[in-house]
Design an enzyme around this catalytic site. Structure first.
Site, PDB file in Angstrom:
ATOM      1  N   SER A  17       0.830  -1.195   0.000  1.00  0.00           N
ATOM      2  CA  SER A  17       0.000   0.000   0.000  1.00  0.00           C
ATOM      3  C   SER A  17       0.867   1.248   0.000  1.00  0.00           C
ATOM      4  O   SER A  17       1.915   1.295   0.657  1.00  0.00           O
ATOM      5  CB  SER A  17      -0.902   0.022   1.233  1.00  0.00           C
ATOM      6  OG  SER A  17      -1.599   1.245   1.323  1.00  0.00           O
ATOM      7  N   LYS A  47       2.771  -1.908   6.198  1.00  0.00           N
ATOM      8  CA  LYS A  47       2.893  -1.951   4.746  1.00  0.00           C
ATOM      9  C   LYS A  47       4.246  -1.405   4.286  1.00  0.00           C
ATOM     10  O   LYS A  47       4.773  -1.830   3.249  1.00  0.00           O
ATOM     11  CB  LYS A  47       1.739  -1.186   4.089  1.00  0.00           C
ATOM     12  CG  LYS A  47       0.406  -1.922   4.190  1.00  0.00           C
ATOM     13  CD  LYS A  47       0.463  -3.299   3.517  1.00  0.00           C
ATOM     14  CE  LYS A  47      -0.884  -3.981   3.490  1.00  0.00           C
ATOM     15  NZ  LYS A  47      -0.878  -5.277   2.792  1.00  0.00           N
TER      16      LYS A  47
END
Length: 228
Positions: free
Chosen positions: A129, A156
Site C-alpha cells: 500500500s 505496509k
C-alpha cells in the site's frame, strides 16, 4: 500450466485475482484461514483450496507441503492476506497487524522458496500500500496524506521493504510490490469508499504474469512504477 498460490484469497482482491488468473489458464490455490469459506470460494471459482493462516508456522508449512506434493513446484506467489488493525494503537494490536501484514510475508516466502526455485519463471507479488510510502503520506496531493492508520501504514512499509530485500537476496526470483488502489472490500467498508475489485486486481495480475525478463524489486500501481 502456471501454478499459483494466493494468500487471503477467499474474498476481495485475492478472490478476484484468482478469478482473473484462472481465466488466463493458471492453476490457482486459494489460501485462507477459514476452511469453510476457503473451500466455498475455491468451489465457486474452480480453484484448489489450502488452509493457510499466515500467522501460523504449521499452517504455512502444511499448505506449501500440500502444493509441493501435488505440483512439485510453485510458479507464482501472491501475498494478499492483510488486516487494517483499527481497533486501538496498543501493543497487542500492533503485534497482530505486523504478524499478519509483514511477518506473514516472511513465513510464506521462506516456506515457498524451495518450490519457487523449481519454477522456470518464479514470481512473487506483494499486495502492499502507498499508505506505507514516505513519498505518498507526505504528499498533500495524495489521498494517503490524510489517512490516519499508523499500524497498517507502518506494516505496509515493512511489507514493501521485505519485497525489495527479497528481490536483492533472491536474484533468480522476481519480487514486486504494488499499491492496488482504494478498493471496495471488507477492509474499506467502514469508510464507504473504493472502486470495484476487478479494477484493482488487474495490477496484481499484471505483475503475476511478468515474463522472465520482467522487473524485480519495484513498487507499482496501475500507472507504472511509484516512488517509495
Amino acid at each position: 500450466m502456471t501454478v499459483t498460490l494466493i494468500t487471503g484469497a477467499n474474498k476481495g482482491i485475492g478472490f478476484e485475482t484468482a478469478k482473473q488468473l484462472l481465466e488466463l489458464g493458471h492453476k490457482v490455490y486459494i489460501g485462507a484461514r477459514d476452511v469453510e469459506r476457503g473451500e466455498k470460494a475455491a468451489a465457486a471459482l474452480g480453484a484448489h483450496f489450502v488452509q493457510l493462516d499466515v500467522t501460523d508456522d504449521a499452517s504455512v508449512s502444511g499448505a506449501l507441503a500440500t502444493i509441493g506434493s501435488a505440483e512439485g513446484r510453485l510458479d507464482v506467489l501472491v501475498h494478499n492476506a492483510g488486516i487494517l488493525g483499527t481497533e486501538s494503537a496498543d501493543g497487542p494490536t500492533a503485534l497482530r497487524v505486523f504478524d499478519t501484514n509483514a511477518v506473514g510475508i516472511v513465513r510464506v516466502t521462506e516456506a515457498a522458496l524451495p518450490l519457487l526455485r523449481k519454477s522456470s519463471n518464479p514470481t512473487v507479488v506483494t499486495v502492499s500500500s502507498s499508505a506505507g510510502s514516505f513519498w505518498a503520506v507526505n504528499n498533500p496531493d495524495r489521498p494517503e496524506f490524510h489517512l490516519s492508520l499508523a499500524l497498517y501504514s507502518a506494516s505496509k512499509s515493512a511489507a514493501t521493504m521485505l519485497t525489495i530485500q527479497y528481490a536483492k537476496s533472491q536474484p533468480g526470483i522476481k519480487f514486486n510490490a504494488l499499491e492496488p488502489g482504494t478498493t471496495a472490500t471488507d477492509m474499506t467498508a467502514a469508510f464507504g469508499i473504493g472502486r470495484p475489485v476487478e479494477e484493482s486486481a488487474r495490477t496484481v495480475v499484471r505483475l503475476a504474469t511478468l515474463g522472465p525478463d520482467g522487473p524485480t524489486g519495484t513498487f507499482h500501481d496501475e500507472t507504472g512504477e511509484l516512488p517509495w
